[in-house]
Design a protein around this motif. Structure first.
Motif, PDB file in Angstrom:
ATOM      1  N   ASP A 252       0.671  -1.214  -0.507  1.00 55.08           N
ATOM      2  CA  ASP A 252       0.249   0.088   0.473  1.00 55.08           C
ATOM      3  C   ASP A 252       0.705   1.687   0.288  1.00 55.08           C
ATOM      4  N   ASP A 253       0.321   2.329  -0.118  1.00 53.75           N
ATOM      5  CA  ASP A 253       0.830   3.511  -0.135  1.00 53.75           C
ATOM      6  C   ASP A 253       0.754   4.654   0.385  1.00 53.75           C
ATOM      7  N   GLY A 254       0.304   3.779   2.330  1.00 53.36           N
ATOM      8  CA  GLY A 254       0.454   4.553   3.047  1.00 53.36           C
ATOM      9  C   GLY A 254       1.374   5.161   4.266  1.00 53.36           C
ATOM     10  N   GLU A 255       1.151   5.510   5.309  1.00 51.19           N
ATOM     11  CA  GLU A 255       1.966   6.058   5.748  1.00 51.19           C
ATOM     12  C   GLU A 255       3.786   4.806   6.345  1.00 51.19           C
ATOM     13  N   GLN A 256       4.650   5.650   6.127  1.00 50.54           N
ATOM     14  CA  GLN A 256       6.007   4.680   6.095  1.00 50.54           C
ATOM     15  C   GLN A 256       5.877   4.108   7.792  1.00 50.54           C
ATOM     16  N   ILE A 257       6.453   3.273   7.833  1.00 51.25           N
ATOM     17  CA  ILE A 257       6.373   2.261   8.809  1.00 51.25           C
ATOM     18  C   ILE A 257       8.465   2.738   9.601  1.00 51.25           C
ATOM     19  N   ASP A 258       8.519   3.130  10.899  1.00 55.12           N
ATOM     20  CA  ASP A 258       9.621   3.327  11.365  1.00 55.12           C
ATOM     21  C   ASP A 258      10.478   2.479  11.728  1.00 55.12           C
ATOM     22  N   ASP A 259      12.067   2.429  11.957  1.00 56.13           N
ATOM     23  CA  ASP A 259      12.887   2.032  12.108  1.00 56.13           C
ATOM     24  C   ASP A 259      12.194   0.793  13.719  1.00 56.13           C
ATOM     25  N   GLU A 260      12.235   1.870  14.376  1.00 60.34           N
ATOM     26  CA  GLU A 260      12.205   1.083  15.654  1.00 60.34           C
ATOM     27  C   GLU A 260       9.983   0.077  15.873  1.00 60.34           C
ATOM     28  N   LEU A 261       9.069   0.697  15.320  1.00 63.69           N
ATOM     29  CA  LEU A 261       8.249   0.219  15.224  1.00 63.69           C
ATOM     30  C   LEU A 261       8.670  -1.424  14.281  1.00 63.69           C
ATOM     31  N   ALA A 262       9.170  -1.262  12.853  1.00 63.89           N
ATOM     32  CA  ALA A 262       9.707  -2.227  12.378  1.00 63.89           C
ATOM     33  C   ALA A 262      10.117  -3.397  12.984  1.00 63.89           C
ATOM     34  N   LYS A 263      11.001  -3.409  13.848  1.00 67.23           N
ATOM     35  CA  LYS A 263      11.535  -4.307  14.775  1.00 67.23           C
ATOM     36  C   LYS A 263      10.978  -4.981  15.136  1.00 67.23           C
ATOM     37  N   HIS A 264       9.822  -4.560  16.299  1.00 66.26           N
ATOM     38  CA  HIS A 264       8.692  -5.825  16.240  1.00 66.26           C
ATOM     39  C   HIS A 264       7.433  -5.938  16.194  1.00 66.26           C
ATOM     40  N   ILE A 265       7.515  -5.807  13.950  1.00 66.39           N
ATOM     41  CA  ILE A 265       5.922  -5.450  14.412  1.00 66.39           C
ATOM     42  C   ILE A 265       4.935  -6.481  13.918  1.00 66.39           C
ATOM     43  N   PHE A 266       5.777  -8.135  14.059  1.00 63.51           N
ATOM     44  CA  PHE A 266       4.884  -8.779  13.940  1.00 63.51           C
ATOM     45  C   PHE A 266       4.964  -9.673  15.667  1.00 63.51           C
ATOM     46  N   GLU A 267       5.349  -8.637  17.028  1.00 60.22           N
ATOM     47  CA  GLU A 267       4.403  -8.751  18.013  1.00 60.22           C
ATOM     48  C   GLU A 267       3.826  -8.490  18.509  1.00 60.22           C
ATOM     49  N   PRO A 268       3.130  -9.252  19.416  1.00 59.06           N
ATOM     50  CA  PRO A 268       1.337  -8.931  19.466  1.00 59.06           C
ATOM     51  C   PRO A 268       1.357  -7.333  20.279  1.00 59.06           C
ATOM     52  N   PHE A 269       0.642  -6.417  20.125  1.00 53.07           N
ATOM     53  CA  PHE A 269       0.098  -5.535  20.599  1.00 53.07           C
ATOM     54  C   PHE A 269       0.975  -4.587  19.807  1.00 53.07           C
ATOM     55  N   SER A 270       2.158  -4.542  18.871  1.00 57.92           N
ATOM     56  CA  SER A 270       3.308  -3.551  18.128  1.00 57.92           C
ATOM     57  C   SER A 270       2.815  -1.861  17.548  1.00 57.92           C
ATOM     58  N   ARG A 271       2.278  -1.142  18.248  1.00 58.16           N
ATOM     59  CA  ARG A 271       1.533  -0.128  17.159  1.00 58.16           C
ATOM     60  C   ARG A 271       2.185   0.983  18.497  1.00 58.16           C
ATOM     61  N   GLY A 272       2.034   1.515  17.376  1.00 58.99           N
ATOM     62  CA  GLY A 272       2.289   3.406  17.863  1.00 58.99           C
ATOM     63  C   GLY A 272       1.822   3.862  18.342  1.00 58.99           C
ATOM     64  N   ASP A 273       1.872   4.757  19.084  1.00 59.13           N
ATOM     65  CA  ASP A 273       1.115   5.441  20.557  1.00 59.13           C
ATOM     66  C   ASP A 273      -0.267   6.177  19.153  1.00 59.13           C
ATOM     67  N   LYS A 274       0.477   6.966  18.218  1.00 62.64           N
ATOM     68  CA  LYS A 274      -1.063   7.033  17.324  1.00 62.64           C
ATOM     69  C   LYS A 274      -1.714   6.374  17.068  1.00 62.64           C
ATOM     70  N   ALA A 275      -1.114   5.496  16.168  1.00 64.62           N
ATOM     71  CA  ALA A 275      -2.341   4.205  15.728  1.00 64.62           C
ATOM     72  C   ALA A 275      -3.196   4.369  16.971  1.00 64.62           C
ATOM     73  N   ARG A 276      -2.714   3.650  17.846  1.00 64.26           N
ATOM     74  CA  ARG A 276      -3.161   3.171  19.332  1.00 64.26           C
ATOM     75  C   ARG A 276      -4.700   4.088  19.671  1.00 64.26           C
ATOM     76  N   SER A 277      -3.605   5.298  19.581  1.00 67.68           N
ATOM     77  CA  SER A 277      -5.231   6.273  19.518  1.00 67.68           C
ATOM     78  C   SER A 277      -6.111   6.875  18.619  1.00 67.68           C
ATOM     79  N   THR A 278      -6.343   6.210  17.549  1.00 70.11           N
ATOM     80  CA  THR A 278      -6.570   7.226  16.405  1.00 70.11           C
ATOM     81  C   THR A 278      -7.115   5.990  15.148  1.00 70.11           C
ATOM     82  N   LYS A 279      -6.338   4.892  14.660  1.00 76.89           N
ATOM     83  CA  LYS A 279      -6.632   4.251  14.455  1.00 76.89           C
ATOM     84  C   LYS A 279      -7.331   2.946  14.542  1.00 76.89           C
ATOM     85  N   GLY A 280      -7.501   2.678  15.961  1.00 76.88           N
ATOM     86  CA  GLY A 280      -8.298   2.169  16.168  1.00 76.88           C
ATOM     87  C   GLY A 280      -7.580   0.290  16.602  1.00 76.88           C
TER      88      GLY A 280
END
Length: 389
Positions: A319-347
């Motif tokens: 997709d052409d959505g927002e890029q994933i930053d380096d820190e989140l990319a390291k843990h992207i497949f771990e449970p509840f791995s989300r940025g704070d912004k995503a947690r509060s706005t994306k659901g």
């Protein structure tokens, strides 16, 4: 996964034990052969040279057949119980014991010098026995030390993994509590306002809609959590059957097509018409692909684009959505791995990608994040399946 880690540990320990056993056997063989060469080339010639000039006479009385018979009887009686065996050997000694005698006569064994020489011979004999078994003792000690060290290392590693697992579980429970607490708080306050008749008109319908959506959100979270825990349990297993991966992708896209339309996301597909057969648990694989597509819908931008491709047993969702930053990319497949912004706005729950990764791993494949996919897309999730399966 924890089960895969234990299997790898068992396999590693097995080959370690085999390797150390072969090294020990090789050491024992080389040592025994070396001692044999040393004995035949040095010790035996030296003893022969010492005795060469001595007048040694050996006399034997009696029949050698009786000696052999006595030895055989002794061996047979050794299998009897202690008391009975000892009695039988004493009887054999009384009737057969004196029937064969060997006498050695040499100047070396006379006088005080003979006593000293006999002691030296006994000491040498014991030394030869010790040297003969020394390679086996050293080999056993080496094997014991190396195996003990390896087992201790594995125990420490397992302890560290257990601590890490406990830490991860506590974080998981903390995130679950956080994600459930937010909608519960909203449900309580909104339902209380409605119960006290504090909201009227259009606002009342807005509150009811919010309660409904928050309830559905909690239901979604609990369902995902149930799936995650179920797949991590020891009794869970795949029910694999031959199916067409292309058809799996088409069914997943069809189920979410209206969601793509609502977000005005342009969907482009490259799925071959020729079947791509693969032994898979269709339900679980569809869940993995659906989670990737849902992730694109949730975190993609309105009016954006999504690309789905099946090529040589590799499924790509870009997709052409927002890029994933380096820190989140390291843990992207771990449970509840989300940025704070995503947690509060994306659901998002942060469990979808973790569940997808587990499903792919159980199929013997790998789920990868490709942030350099290009072609006008900012990122791509790729399921790489093993053709051998």
């Amino acid at each position: 996964m924890e089960i895969e880690s234990k299997n790898e540990t068992k396999k590693s320990l097995k080959w370690f034990l085999i390797g150390r056993f072969l090294i020990t056997m090789l050491f024992i063989y080389v040592s025994v052969q070396s001692l044999g060469i040393l004995y035949n080339s040095l010790i035996l010639p030296t003893m022969s040279a010492i005795l060469a000039d001595q007048q040694v006479s050996v006399t034997a009385k009696g029949s050698p057949v009786l000696l052999i018979l006595q030895m055989l009887l002794y061996v047979m009686t050794s299998f009897l119980p202690d008391g009975l065996g000892g009695y039988a050997q004493r009887v054999i000694g009384q009737h057969v014991g004196g029937s064969f005698q060997i006498a050695v006569d040499s100047p070396l064994f006379s006088g005080l010098r003979g006593v000293v020489l006999r002691l030296l011979i006994i000491i040498m004999f014991l030394a030869l026995i010790f040297v003969s078994v020394l390679p086996y003792l050293v080999g056993a000690f080496y094997y014991y030390r190396t195996v003990s060290k390896k087992v201790n290392e594995l125990m420490e590693e397992e302890k560290a993994q257990q601590i890490a697992y406990e830490r991860e579980r506590n974080l998981l429970l903390s995130d679950i509590a956080h994600d459930i607490k937010t909608p519960i708080t909203t449900l309580c306050s909104y339902s209380k306002a409605l119960s006290d008749d504090l909201v009227q008109g259009d606002k009342r319908q807005e509150y009811l809609d919010t309660i409904y959506h928050k309830s559905m959100r909690m239901n979604e979270l609990i369902t995902l959590l149930f799936e995650y825990v179920k797949m991590d349990s020891s009794g869970f297993e795949l029910h694999r059957e031959d199916c067409d991966l292309g058809e799996v992708l088409r069914e997943c896209i069809a189920a979410l097509y209206t969601d793509f339309e609502e977000r005005k996301i342009t969907l482009r597909m490259e799925i071959p018409e020729i079947p791509t057969p693969y032994s898979t648990d269709k339900v679980q694989m569809m869940r993995a692909v659906t989670n990737l597509l849902s992730n694109t819908i949730r975190y993609g931008k309105n009016g954006g684009k999504t690309f789905v491709q099946l090529k040589e047993y590799t499924i790509t969702v870009a997709d052409d959505g927002e890029q994933i930053d380096d820190e989140l990319a390291k843990h992207i497949f771990e449970p509840f791995s989300r940025g704070d912004k995503a947690r509060s706005t994306k659901g998002g729950s942060g469990l979808g990608l973790s569940i997808a990764s587990k499903i792919v791993q159980m199929h013997g494949g790998e789920l990868k994040l490709n942030r350099d996919y290009g072609h006008g897309y900012t990122k791509a999730f790729q399921i790489i399946l093993s053709i051998e399966d």
